[in-house]
Design a protein around this motif. Structure first.
Motif, PDB file in Angstrom:
ATOM      1  N   LEU B 297       0.860  -1.178   0.000  1.00 17.05           N
ATOM      2  CA  LEU B 297       0.000   0.000   0.000  1.00 17.05           C
ATOM      3  C   LEU B 297       0.899   1.230   0.000  1.00 17.05           C
ATOM      4  O   LEU B 297       1.672   1.448   0.931  1.00 17.05           O
ATOM      5  CB  LEU B 297      -0.906   0.011   1.233  1.00 17.05           C
ATOM      6  N   VAL B 299       1.182   5.083   0.205  1.00 21.41           N
ATOM      7  CA  VAL B 299       0.412   6.243   0.651  1.00 21.41           C
ATOM      8  C   VAL B 299       1.239   7.498   0.388  1.00 21.41           C
ATOM      9  O   VAL B 299       2.255   7.735   1.042  1.00 21.41           O
ATOM     10  CB  VAL B 299       0.094   6.133   2.160  1.00 21.41           C
ATOM     11  N   LEU B 310      -4.295   8.588  11.532  1.00 21.39           N
ATOM     12  CA  LEU B 310      -4.353   7.134  11.494  1.00 21.39           C
ATOM     13  C   LEU B 310      -4.506   6.575  12.906  1.00 21.39           C
ATOM     14  O   LEU B 310      -5.310   5.679  13.157  1.00 21.39           O
ATOM     15  CB  LEU B 310      -3.065   6.623  10.838  1.00 21.39           C
ATOM     16  N   LEU B 313      -8.034   7.008  14.154  1.00 25.13           N
ATOM     17  CA  LEU B 313      -8.977   6.087  13.535  1.00 25.13           C
ATOM     18  C   LEU B 313      -8.783   4.658  14.021  1.00 25.13           C
ATOM     19  O   LEU B 313      -9.748   3.913  14.212  1.00 25.13           O
ATOM     20  CB  LEU B 313      -8.845   6.136  12.010  1.00 25.13           C
ATOM     21  N   VAL B 314      -7.527   4.285  14.230  1.00 26.98           N
ATOM     22  CA  VAL B 314      -7.262   2.928  14.713  1.00 26.98           C
ATOM     23  C   VAL B 314      -7.855   2.759  16.108  1.00 26.98           C
ATOM     24  O   VAL B 314      -8.484   1.748  16.408  1.00 26.98           O
ATOM     25  CB  VAL B 314      -5.744   2.637  14.720  1.00 26.98           C
ATOM     26  N   ARG B 317     -11.533   2.434  15.845  1.00 21.81           N
ATOM     27  CA  ARG B 317     -11.913   1.139  15.289  1.00 21.81           C
ATOM     28  C   ARG B 317     -11.773   0.045  16.333  1.00 21.81           C
ATOM     29  O   ARG B 317     -12.559  -0.892  16.409  1.00 21.81           O
ATOM     30  CB  ARG B 317     -11.019   0.846  14.072  1.00 21.81           C
TER      31      ARG B 317
ATOM     32  N   GLN C 246      -8.415   5.574   4.330  1.00 20.28           N
ATOM     33  CA  GLN C 246      -8.226   4.459   3.398  1.00 20.28           C
ATOM     34  C   GLN C 246      -7.233   3.440   3.944  1.00 20.28           C
ATOM     35  O   GLN C 246      -7.364   2.231   3.725  1.00 20.28           O
ATOM     36  CB  GLN C 246      -7.722   4.988   2.057  1.00 20.28           C
ATOM     37  N   VAL C 247      -6.246   3.935   4.659  1.00 21.09           N
ATOM     38  CA  VAL C 247      -5.262   3.011   5.238  1.00 21.09           C
ATOM     39  C   VAL C 247      -5.955   2.100   6.257  1.00 21.09           C
ATOM     40  O   VAL C 247      -5.737   0.886   6.277  1.00 21.09           O
ATOM     41  CB  VAL C 247      -4.099   3.771   5.911  1.00 21.09           C
ATOM     42  N   VAL C 248      -6.796   2.688   7.092  1.00 19.81           N
ATOM     43  CA  VAL C 248      -7.480   1.889   8.114  1.00 19.81           C
ATOM     44  C   VAL C 248      -8.371   0.836   7.462  1.00 19.81           C
ATOM     45  O   VAL C 248      -8.416  -0.317   7.901  1.00 19.81           O
ATOM     46  CB  VAL C 248      -8.294   2.798   9.056  1.00 19.81           C
ATOM     47  N   GLU C 249      -9.064   1.223   6.405  1.00 16.40           N
ATOM     48  CA  GLU C 249      -9.895   0.252   5.687  1.00 16.40           C
ATOM     49  C   GLU C 249      -9.052  -0.903   5.179  1.00 16.40           C
ATOM     50  O   GLU C 249      -9.420  -2.068   5.269  1.00 16.40           O
ATOM     51  CB  GLU C 249     -10.581   0.927   4.481  1.00 16.40           C
ATOM     52  N   TYR C 250      -7.924  -0.545   4.613  1.00 16.69           N
ATOM     53  CA  TYR C 250      -7.014  -1.558   4.074  1.00 16.69           C
ATOM     54  C   TYR C 250      -6.550  -2.512   5.167  1.00 16.69           C
ATOM     55  O   TYR C 250      -6.554  -3.738   5.004  1.00 16.69           O
ATOM     56  CB  TYR C 250      -5.825  -0.856   3.416  1.00 16.69           C
ATOM     57  N   LEU C 251      -6.162  -1.939   6.307  1.00 16.11           N
ATOM     58  CA  LEU C 251      -5.681  -2.779   7.400  1.00 16.11           C
ATOM     59  C   LEU C 251      -6.787  -3.708   7.899  1.00 16.11           C
ATOM     60  O   LEU C 251      -6.545  -4.867   8.222  1.00 16.11           O
ATOM     61  CB  LEU C 251      -5.153  -1.909   8.551  1.00 16.11           C
ATOM     62  N   ALA C 252      -7.999  -3.158   7.944  1.00 18.93           N
ATOM     63  CA  ALA C 252      -9.126  -3.974   8.399  1.00 18.93           C
ATOM     64  C   ALA C 252      -9.365  -5.118   7.425  1.00 18.93           C
ATOM     65  O   ALA C 252      -9.566  -6.272   7.808  1.00 18.93           O
ATOM     66  CB  ALA C 252     -10.372  -3.111   8.531  1.00 18.93           C
TER      67      ALA C 252
END
Lengths: 566, 320, 257
Positions: B297, B299, B310, B313-314, B317, C246-252
């Protein structure tokens, strides 16, 4: 403008590297003959000594437990050896006469044909090979492999080779060279001793042979200490080369001049490239440029990358794979830059370290071998006769034998032909083939005028034309450093002596010049100068910095590149 | 084909890597059994059924309390010989590797290690073994049974099949020399978070962070993800982060499940230290950074903006 | 106390390659002492220097050139070396190698056997446990701190869960981690003295080990093929304001959260 590197001399004095023996007797190491450098010169010396001592056991006995010792700063013999190389086999044949046949020597390819080309961006114009460049009867070899080969024979002949060991200081006592003090190991970034600190040792010898190669550290120190500099200061070229695996065999050796170097007189870009086959499935190619170039944006590393985009070269290496990379300076001063004598009290100088390189022919390896052989004979004759190597005139016989040899004759004959490609070709071939393009080059006069570091710098937009590395044909400097096998530990002391705050032009000169990305232009310090950042662990010890305002000193033994194919 | 899987446990839980190996064994077909050794561990055994074990052999004995390998060699040898197992699988942990090697010598059996996969092959099995920093992949086999296989931690995912296992108690016969080593102090936690060699997730920082203060947001992200922080040679040389965190040719080599490179260009000296990572995410504002050539990925953006977001958001989540 | 250190010669890291003909590591280039074994040698030397009347013996199995690795360890200060060099043993896997090493160690009967934790070429982590099993001695691995007192070894080791302290009575087999010490550089005197130290070369027969128990016939594993690694797969690119999201989605998606 007109910054000159020589205006910013490095914090270095030869005197720092001269000392008396100081180890207590039981720690001191005594050897018979000490050779510094396990390259073609040093190992030829060790091999010849082994041959002579075999026939003279009485002398061998007098030399003690270790009659011949060879110090090598690289990880093993060959690790720091790099050259083209097309070699005249004569000196090797002489060294091994009666013992080995030509077929036993590590030659890779016999030279069958050669082409000399003048390049423009798009074209390659064949020109006749000048007489100095004729290579019929010569062989391509890897000098690194030659080092390993010679080391094996030297050991068989009784020499003790000590790898990862640096000759750091000259031991001088009573005005004579009595040996060498080796470098410390296990120091940290600021020179502080680490947990496994091991100090160097005094190695005391009856005679010392300095065969350190280009920019030889102790050689420079000795020449200074004993006032032996020649008529002209030494000057250098920087050679950067790669070894490639190729899909189809190359059947001839190739030399080029012209593009990507610029002809304009103001640039002083003297040099060219070579492409040599190494057997059927490998090829070596390199770029050699005189270190008196003027443009701060010139980068020999990147010129080589640019060269590879030329059709002539692409046709040879396209579809292949880069196997190795390396860089080293070549002494180019020739006859006029030789030391005034090739010996001092207790010491002799051989090979590239002494400047024994035939520049127009691009040959030095067979001179190295021959000088090593002659040094062995001179030292042996001295010791056999019961003389000490520091008796005035004792080692004079080395100079005499070298002066009667082909080495001297040939160097003398080509003494006005620097730099290699441009001038050699100019004399031989250019006149015949290429009237126009290189007329801009001004041939250098007979006397060597100035040191590389005294050349004033200019700036153009050269860097914009270097190709972006694509990882397949062209590469960036860090990838090249990796391909040299360099994995030096990061926390070594800095072995490079430069002024750290310099005008930005000088900082940029060094940054571009260094093929291993050791230097970086740092922050301005508000006084018109910038700080130079140094990453010494990248260093492949090519010696370019010494030519242009700095001074390379030897780092910890075992560090630097680990060449095998160069 | 009969496969025995060693199930390692710690603090009352079966370890994920062992369950991953068990799932793989189940996918090969044939009879699959688990074996456990410890003190007061019977309760855990039944869990293994959900991951494919038909039977779980349990050696429950106070002498097996400490996680030492040699008594476990005794237990496994007993079970293998009594049960006639063809294969013995273990997750390659420190304990697992020692058990596997001891067992191999006990039974004169072959052991292949660092496997990332295995497949049924004729009457037997063939393993997949990456070597030389994952630049070459070997196919390896065994010339006799039992076949002992050690699987790289994290290479195999556990998947539940929802089955039930019968628990078979085993009366361990332990050799004197197996019991000679004695655990004096066990498993003291030393520092916060995993070391970079053991971490499943690594957040690494390079020159693009701009300065040593750039590491603080990385530490936050690592904490949120449960990972460790690493650094490139350039920033360690510059004094921004300690050498113990350096990943690369002259630092440590890591192969985590997730590697997030922040402000790292991807010079080969760094790449060779982390190229075997399962998933590589790279954040760099230079769209031509070499790291993007081998990142899964890529970025493109400012690391100083992206990383804190990030982390937020982590955390959200994960419900932390 | 007699300390035996099992050492190995491995190809120098910068030139490691697989040999497609034998499907094993190409050992034709220059070899070096396995860097992890240098930690074991260093630890043995420290124990020797701390105690009195100790001897450090090096044990290795390999072609005659394996003597080079021994020489460096002798230069560091080990007292003597035993090399088992026998064509029959070429191609031995860990199992076969452990038989040979165990036979040498039975013969030497040391109080302590040390291993480095990792063999750079085979990337394995198995030899010491197999040897300890054959010798029927207690074994501790991953030791980062070692003391010997009152006839026992006390080792502090790092595991995935923290550190353990384990005690094992001598004679014992210990595998040390590279965190245990910083190996010394051999001094020049040491290097020059290494040649004079006793180096015994044994064949497999000298140890009473049957030829069929070593080499390929004595191995129970084989390498069937060498392949290129699978390509990494498609790389996805992410830019813009929502990059973090988008990174978080990818990691999930990859089940990494």
């Amino acid at each position: 403008m007109s910054v000159r590197p020589a205006d910013f001399p490095p914090p270095f004095s030869a005197g720092e590297f001269v000392t008396e023996p100081s180890d207590p007797a039981h720690e001191r190491i005594d050897v018979g003959v000490l050779i510094v450098g396990a390259g073609p010169a040093g190992l030829a010396c060790a091999i010849r000594l082994g041959q002579l001592l075999e026939e003279a056991p009485g002398v061998a006995e007098r030399l003690g437990d270790v009659p011949v010792a060879v110090l090598e700063k690289g990880k093993q013999p060959g690790s720091h050896l790099l050259s083209g190389a097309v070699v005249n086999p004569g000196a090797l044949r002489t060294l091994f006469r009666g013992r080995l046949a030509t077929a036993d020597l590590p030659f890779l390819t016999r030279v069958h044909g050669e082409g000399v080309f003048y390049l423009t961006r798009r074209r390659a114009l064949r020109i006749p090979a000048p007489p100095t460049m004729r290579n019929h009867g010569n062989f391509v070899l890897s000098v690194s492999e030659l080092g390993r080969f010679l080391a094996g024979h030297a050991e068989e002949g009784g020499a003790l080779i000590l790898p990862e060991t640096v000759g750091e200081q000259l031991l001088v006592s009573g005005g004579r060279v009595v040996g060498v003090r080796t470098g410390d190991k296990g120091r940290g970034r600021d020179g502080e001793p680490l947990g496994n600190f091991e100090p160097g040792s005094d190695i005391v010898a009856r005679a010392t042979v300095l065969a350190e190669g280009t920019q030889g550290h102790l050689t420079g120190v000795a020449l200074d200490r004993f006032g032996l500099q020649g008529e002209s200061p030494q000057v250098w070229a920087l050679g950067v080369k790669e070894v490639w695996r190729v899909p189809k065999p190359l059947r001839r050796i190739i030399h080029t001049l012209g593009w990507p170097l610029r002809n304009g007189k103001r640039y002083r870009e003297f040099g060219g490239s070579f492409v040599y086959p190494m057997g059927d499935d490998m090829v070596t190619l390199g770029m050699v440029v005189g270190m008196d170039y003027r443009d701060v944006e010139l980068s020999v590393h990147d010129l080589l990358q640019e060269l590879k985009t030329h059709r002539l070269i692409r046709n040879i290496i396209g579809g292949g794979e880069r196997l190795a990379w390396g860089a080293k300076t070549i002494p180019e001063g020739g006859f006029l830059a030789l030391p005034s004598r090739l010996h001092g009290p207790g010491v002799v100088f051989c090979g590239d370290g002494a400047g024994l390189v035939n520049v127009p022919a691009l040959k030095g390896i067979h001179y190295a071998v021959e000088s090593g052989r002659l040094a062995a004979e001179a030292v042996f004759a001295t010791l056999q006769g019961g003389e000490t190597a520091w008796r005035p005139g004792a080692l004079e016989r080395y100079d005499e034998s070298l002066q009667s040899s082909f080495v001297w004759k040939e160097l003398r004959a080509v003494r006005n032909m620097r730099p290699a490609f441009a001038k050699g070709f100019w004399r031989g071939g250019m006149k015949a083939g290429m009237q126009t393009a290189t007329m801009g080059n001004v041939p250098r006069g007979n006397a060597r005028l100035e040191r590389d570091a005294e050349v004033p710098l200019i700036r153009s937009n050269r860097a914009a034309r270097y190709p972006a590395p694509d990882g397949t044909l062209t590469f960036d400097k860090l990838s090249s450093v990796y391909a040299s096998g360099n994995r030096t530990r990061d926390d070594q002391p800095n072995h490079i002596r430069i002024q750290r705050e310099v005008p930005v032009d000088l900082a940029e000169l060094w940054t571009r010049m260094c093929p291993a990305q050791v230097y970086e232009v740092g922050d301005p310090d508000g006084e018109g100068t910038v700080e130079v950042q140094v990453t010494p662990s990248n260093c492949v010890q090519c010696g370019a910095i010494t030519a242009r305002g700095g001074r390379l000193t030897p780092p910890e033994g075992g560090s630097g590149p680990e060449y095998t194919l160069t | 084909m009969k496969t025995l899987v060693f199930l390692e446990h710690h603090e009352g839980e079966l370890l994920k890597p062992s369950l991953g190996v068990l799932s793989k064994a189940a996918s090969l077909g044939g009879e699959v059994a688990g074996v456990m050794a410890g003190s007061d561990v019977e309760g855990l055994a039944a869990q293994a059924g959900a991951y494919g074990a038909g039977t779980v052999y349990v050696a429950d004995d106070p002498r097996l309390d400490a996680p030492l390998p040699q008594p476990r060699v005794d237990v496994l040898a007993q079970v293998v010989q009594a049960g006639g197992f063809d294969n013995v699988f273990l997750a390659q942990s420190i304990l697992g590797a020692d058990i596997a090697a001891g067992l191999a010598a006990r039974l004169d059996a072959g052991v292949n290690w660092q496997l990332t996969d295995v497949r049924a092959d004729g009457d037997g099995i063939t393993g997949t073994q990456p070597v030389l920093a994952d630049t070459v992949v070997c196919e390896v086999g065994w010339t006799s049974t039992p076949r002992i296989a050690l699987f790289r931690a994290g290479a195999l995912d556990a998947s539940e099949t929802g089955g039930q296992a019968t628990v078979e108690p085993v009366q361990p016969e332990l050799q004197d020399f197996s019991l000679a080593a004695e655990m004096l102090e066990q498993a003291h936690e030393e520092s916060s978070g995993p070391s970079i060699e053991d971490a499943d997730i690594i957040v690494a920082g390079g020159r693009g962070l701009g300065g040593p203060e750039g590491f603080a947001p990385l530490e936050e992200l690592a904490k949120a993800l449960g990972g460790a922080v690493a650094a490139t040679r350039a920033v360690v040389d510059a004094g921004w982060y300690p050498y113990s965190a350096q990943v690369g040719q002259t630092g440590k080599t890591v192969a985590p499940k997730l590697y997030i490179g922040c402000g790292i260009s991807g010079a080969i000296q760094h790449k060779v230290g982390m190229q075997s990572s399962n998933v590589i995410v790279a954040i760099n504002k230079d769209p031509n950074a070499p790291i993007f050539e081998f990142a899964d990925l890529a970025v493109v953006g400012d690391v100083n903006e992206i990383v804190p977001k990030l982390t937020e958001l982590v955390r959200a989540r994960k419900g932390a | 106390m007699k300390i035996a250190v099992c050492v190995k010669q491995v190809p120098d890291t910068s030139s490691k390659r697989m040999n497609p003909a034998t499907k094993r590591l190409d050992r034709s280039g220059e070899g070096a002492l396995n860097p992890f074994d240098a930690n074991a040698v260093e630890e043995a030397l420290r124990l020797k220097e701390a105690g009195d009347d100790s001897e450090v013996v090096l044990v290795t199995m390999g072609p005659p050139s394996a003597g080079d690795a021994m020489r460096k360890a002798l230069a560091m200060g080990a007292d003597r070396a035993v090399l088992v060099s026998d064509d029959a043993a070429a191609g031995s896997d860990a199992l076969a190698t452990s038989r040979v090493l165990a036979a040498v160690l039975e013969r030497e009967s040391p109080d302590l056997v040390l291993f480095g934790q990792y063999a750079g070429d085979s990337e394995g982590a198995v030899l010491w446990a197999a040897v300890a099993e054959r010798l029927r001695r207690p074994m501790v691995s991953q030791v980062a701190e070692l003391t010997v007192e009152n006839g026992a070894v006390r080792g502090r080791r790092q595991t995935e869960f923290g550190y353990d302290v384990i005690r094992a009575p001598l004679p014992a087999v210990i595998a040390v981690s590279d965190a245990i010490n910083e190996p010394r550089y051999p001094s020049l005197k040491g290097i020059m003295g290494a040649k004079k130290k006793p180096q015994e070369v044994l064949s497999v027969g000298d140890l009473g080990v049957d030829g069929g128990q070593v080499g390929e016939s004595g191995s129970a594993t084989s390498v069937l093929a060498l392949n290129d690694p699978p390509p990494r797969g498609e790389s996805r690119r992410v830019e813009g304001d929502d990059a973090a999201g988008q990174v978080v989605e990818y990691l999930a998606e990859k089940r990494l959260l």
